[in-house]
Design a protein around this motif. Structure first.
Motif, PDB file in Angstrom:
ATOM      1  N   HIS A   1       0.756  -1.253   0.000  1.00 35.00           N
ATOM      2  CA  HIS A   1       0.000   0.000   0.000  1.00 35.00           C
ATOM      3  C   HIS A   1       0.784   1.298   0.000  1.00 35.00           C
TER       4      HIS A   1
ATOM      5  N   CYS B   1      -3.016  -2.126  -3.956  1.00 28.73           N
ATOM      6  CA  CYS B   1      -3.021  -0.666  -4.005  1.00 28.73           C
ATOM      7  C   CYS B   1      -1.679  -0.036  -4.326  1.00 28.73           C
TER       8      CYS B   1
ATOM      9  N   CYS C   1      -2.878  -6.334   3.247  1.00 30.93           N
ATOM     10  CA  CYS C   1      -3.428  -7.195   2.199  1.00 30.93           C
ATOM     11  C   CYS C   1      -2.406  -8.171   1.620  1.00 30.93           C
TER      12      CYS C   1
ATOM     13  N   CYS D   1     -12.367  -4.610  -2.143  1.00 30.61           N
ATOM     14  CA  CYS D   1     -11.500  -5.768  -2.343  1.00 30.61           C
ATOM     15  C   CYS D   1     -12.130  -6.814  -3.246  1.00 30.61           C
TER      16      CYS D   1
ATOM     17  N   CYS E   1      -8.983  -2.555  -5.453  1.00 33.97           N
ATOM     18  CA  CYS E   1      -9.027  -3.776  -6.256  1.00 33.97           C
ATOM     19  C   CYS E   1     -10.245  -3.801  -7.159  1.00 33.97           C
TER      20      CYS E   1
ATOM     21  N   CYS F   1      -6.892   2.708  -2.096  1.00 32.64           N
ATOM     22  CA  CYS F   1      -7.988   2.812  -1.124  1.00 32.64           C
ATOM     23  C   CYS F   1      -7.901   4.072  -0.273  1.00 32.64           C
TER      24      CYS F   1
HETATM   25 FE1  XCC Z   1      -6.665  -4.631  -0.001  1.00 29.98          FE
HETATM   26 FE2  XCC Z   1      -6.009  -1.839  -1.037  1.00 29.98          FE
HETATM   27 FE3  XCC Z   1      -9.133  -4.328  -0.360  1.00 29.98          FE
HETATM   28 FE4  XCC Z   1      -7.546  -4.457  -2.378  1.00 29.98          FE
HETATM   29  S1  XCC Z   1      -9.150  -3.081  -2.092  1.00 29.98           S
HETATM   30  S2  XCC Z   1      -7.905  -6.008  -0.999  1.00 29.98           S
HETATM   31  S3  XCC Z   1      -8.036  -3.394   1.178  1.00 29.98           S
HETATM   32  S4  XCC Z   1      -5.655  -3.693  -1.703  1.00 29.98           S
HETATM   33 NI1  XCC Z   1      -8.371  -1.527  -0.667  1.00 29.98          NI
END
Ligand code: XCC
Ligand code: SF4
Length: 637
Positions: free
Chosen positions: A260, A296, A334, A446, A476, A518
């Motif tokens: 992230h 992300c 994640c 997600c 996602c 996100c």
């Molecule tokens: Fe994680 Fe952000 Fe969800 Fe994907 S969408 S699985 S939180 S990477 Ni945020």
């Protein structure tokens, strides 16, 4: 292959799942099967482990115990469990925001030489927002701004600065309800405090505290992350890219970034272009270095550099199963614990970089902003050295790769809509007022192996754009729709209703706009505030013909995002898995009905994408009606 189709609609994913099965490698889908049937008490949210008189569980629909040892009933237990998840989600986004603000502060002190202020305009605007005199020398402004940003975390009283971005009416409502967030850390701590044994026993009050905590994420921690990343790394601009496992390249050293926080992956982008490293890669028989992302982090480097996206959350293991990944570099959030084992089935080296997120026995190369580029180069070199260990016979890269356009922000979307010279929301508001556009939808979140991967996202989004709803996406969910070809301007012709089509064609945008990661859901909040400021669509966020949805969510962070959307006045639907609250009818009713009367928006739980679309469209139409707008120009059934 047939049962693969129930697992995912994505062909690349189906192919890799088939390979995994043939080679007896377990993925999240297999592990889910091994968990079935999942614990009913857990699913209903009525299992409590808060103190050691328990664990206690309530039998909400039967004859068994109706209270725990301490006397807590299903309402208290389910609300406490939910509140804890809100706190965790807020802490994750906000701690990310803190780290980015810390990098800014190191930059101001001259200790983060690899970074500079790339988003100069935003830097000035933000400094002014925080009451800093921007005529001072730049270094001084950076120091003062980073100090003030970091103070938002530890603030004890007052209001978070970004909450002032919300329309006045919303701010007053928050004040009246006592949910204006004071300090980011304070709200998380206070919420956690209220959930311990024998503190808050009123489910409604627990939710009130939860709403305030969630607001400290949306209008606090996440917004800090987004804004400061734009300052240090540059504000995204619309950019083309590619998505799906096919972006991995057979003859290249493949480095996958996953997680992230983009501060390190940004340096990995730079290092992958370093002539010395490219030369080294060639000397090992590769044609070059290929960087791709998952989750992300992928969205972040896509938005700013057009770096390819290998896949979304459920594809992290599958990227390794291609057999073509030399290094998967991870930071936080994640990242499945299973990666370690999948990586040992191949030559892939998993490398952790955050002191907060380690795996036993996995290589750790600590990221420090002070020597960011050096660390990135070290990791890439690792990948290059690992190239010769690749077993060519085990490489299967699916062919699927799709074009997409990303890099929309609350600034760029509407700069485009408003013409080149003046950033204005007028054309967007006019489009909604005139009925050319029905409204807006945020589709985020997600993926989850309990649902057919990518299906809920894409089926819902197709249905929305068909009804002239402009869709804003992050996370996602954006990756899912991109893989199905919805994030290119040409998609408007194929899938969008006539009104949306006209807008997309006039300004050259896709009918589905990718707003980033996100934490960038905060961009949606600011954009919505601009819409109100522009005028003609009411005077509070809850007036806008807009709705939110997380169709395939799994993370606690998604719950927090849902809570700050609802607390901001945006009706929000959650897909297949209600937040483990159904064991408390009172709490479920409160979230899905009564909250509307409190914050002007409520939750909905729904397990069918077509039905989700119907509900969102009906909500948008209701809001149009309340605003007494003209009927939509081109009504479709
Ligand atoms: Fe994680 Fe952000 Fe969800 Fe994907 S969408 S699985 S939180 S990477 Ni945020
Ligand atoms: Fe049981 Fe109450 Fe302790 Fe929860 S807090 S484990 S319900 S005794």
């Amino acid at each position: 292959m047939d049962d693969m189709k129930t697992k995912s609609i994505d062909i690349a994913t189906q192919e890799m799942l088939k390979k995994a099965r043939e080679e007896n490698i377990k993925t999240s889908w297999d592990r889910l099967e091994a968990q079935l049937p999942q614990c009913g008490f857990g699913q209903l949210g009525v299992c409590c482990t808060v103190c050691s008189m328990g664990p206690c569980r309530i039998d909400p629909f039967g004859e068994g115990a109706q209270v725990g040892v301490c006397g807590a009933n299903a309402d208290t237990i389910a609300a406490r469990n939910l509140a804890r998840k809100i706190a965790v989600g807020a802490s994750a986004h906000s701690d990310h925001g803190r780290d980015v603000a810390h990098t800014l502060s190191l930059l101001g002190e001259g200790h983060a030489h690899d970074y500079e202020i790339l988003g100069l305009q935003k830097f000035k605007v933000l400094a002014q927002e925080f009451g800093i005199d921007t005529n001072k020398p730049k270094e001084q402004v950076i120091k003062e701004l980073s100090k003030k940003l970091l103070e938002e975390f530890g603030r004890q009283e007052g209001e978070l600065v970004f909450t002032k971005r919300a329309p006045k009416k919303r701010q007053s409502l928050w004040k009246k309800l006592g949910i204006t967030p004071r300090g980011i850390d304070r709200e998380v701590v206070e919420l956690l405090h209220t959930t311990t044994m024998g503190v808050d026993n009123d489910y409604k009050n627990l939710i009130t505290t939860g709403l305030r905590c969630a607001l400290s994420d949306g209008w606090g921690g996440s917004m800090v992350a987004t804004e400061v990343q734009d300052i240090i790394l540059g504000s995204p601009q619309p950019i083309r890219g590619k998505v799906n496992l096919g972006v991995l390249k057979e003859n290249y050293v493949n480095i996958v970034v996953h997680g992230h926080e983009p501060v390190l992956s940004e340096m990995a982008v730079k290092a992958s272009l370093d002539p010395e490293l490219v030369k080294l890669a060639k000397s090992k028989g590769a044609e070059g270095i290929n960087l791709a992302g998952i989750c992300c982090t992928a969205n972040e480097v896509l938005m700013r550099h057009g770096i390819a996206v290998a896949g979304n959350f459920l594809q992290q293991e599958l990227a390794i199963i291609t057999g073509a990944v030399e290094v998967m570099m991870v930071d936080v959030q994640c990242i499945m614990p299973a990666l370690q084992e999948v990586a040992t089935c191949f030559h892939t080296k998993l490398i952790t970089t955050s002191p907060k997120a380690r795996f036993p026995g996995v290589i750790h190369i600590a990221f420090e902003p002070q020597r960011a580029y050096e660390v990135a180069k070290e990791i890439i070199r690792f990948g290059i050295e690992n190239f010769s260990n690749r077993n060519k016979e085990r490489v299967n890269i699916p062919k699927q790769e799709m074009d997409l356009v990303a890099g929309f922000t609350k600034e760029t979307v509407f700069q485009i809509l408003g013409g080149r010279y003046r950033a204005t929301y007028r054309p967007l508001n006019e489009a909604i007022i005139s009925g050319r556009l029905r409204g807006l939808a945020g589709v985020v979140g997600c993926c989850n192996p309990k649902q057919t991967h990518d299906y809920f996202h894409t089926a819902l989004v197709k249905e929305l754009i068909k009804h002239d709803v402009l869709v804003l996406q992050t996370g996602c969910s954006a990756i899912a729709c991109a893989k199905q070809g919805l994030l290119v301007p040409e998609a408007a012709k194929v899938y969008a209703g006539k009104g949306l089509q006209e807008i997309c064609e006039a300004v050259g945008i896709p009918p589905v706009l990718h707003l980033g990661s996100c934490v960038d859901n905060s961009r949606i909040l600011t954009a919505a505030s601009y819409i109100i400021e522009e005028g003609g669509l009411g005077d509070d966020l809850s007036d806008i013909p807009a709705a939110g949805c997380a169709p395939e969510w799994m993370s606690e962070k998604a719950i927090t995002i849902g809570f700050y959307f609802v607390a901001s006045g945006i009706y929000t639907i959650f897909g297949a898995n209600p937040f483990a609250v159904l064991g408390s009818k009172n709490l479920t009713d409160y979230l899905t009905k009564d909250l509307e009367g409190v914050v002007g928006a409520r939750f909905e739980f729904c397990d069918d994408p077509m039905q989700m679309a119907k509900l969102m469209i009906a909500h948008i139409d209701r809001k149009r009606n309340d605003l007494k707008l003209k009927p939509v120009m081109y009504s479709q059934e």
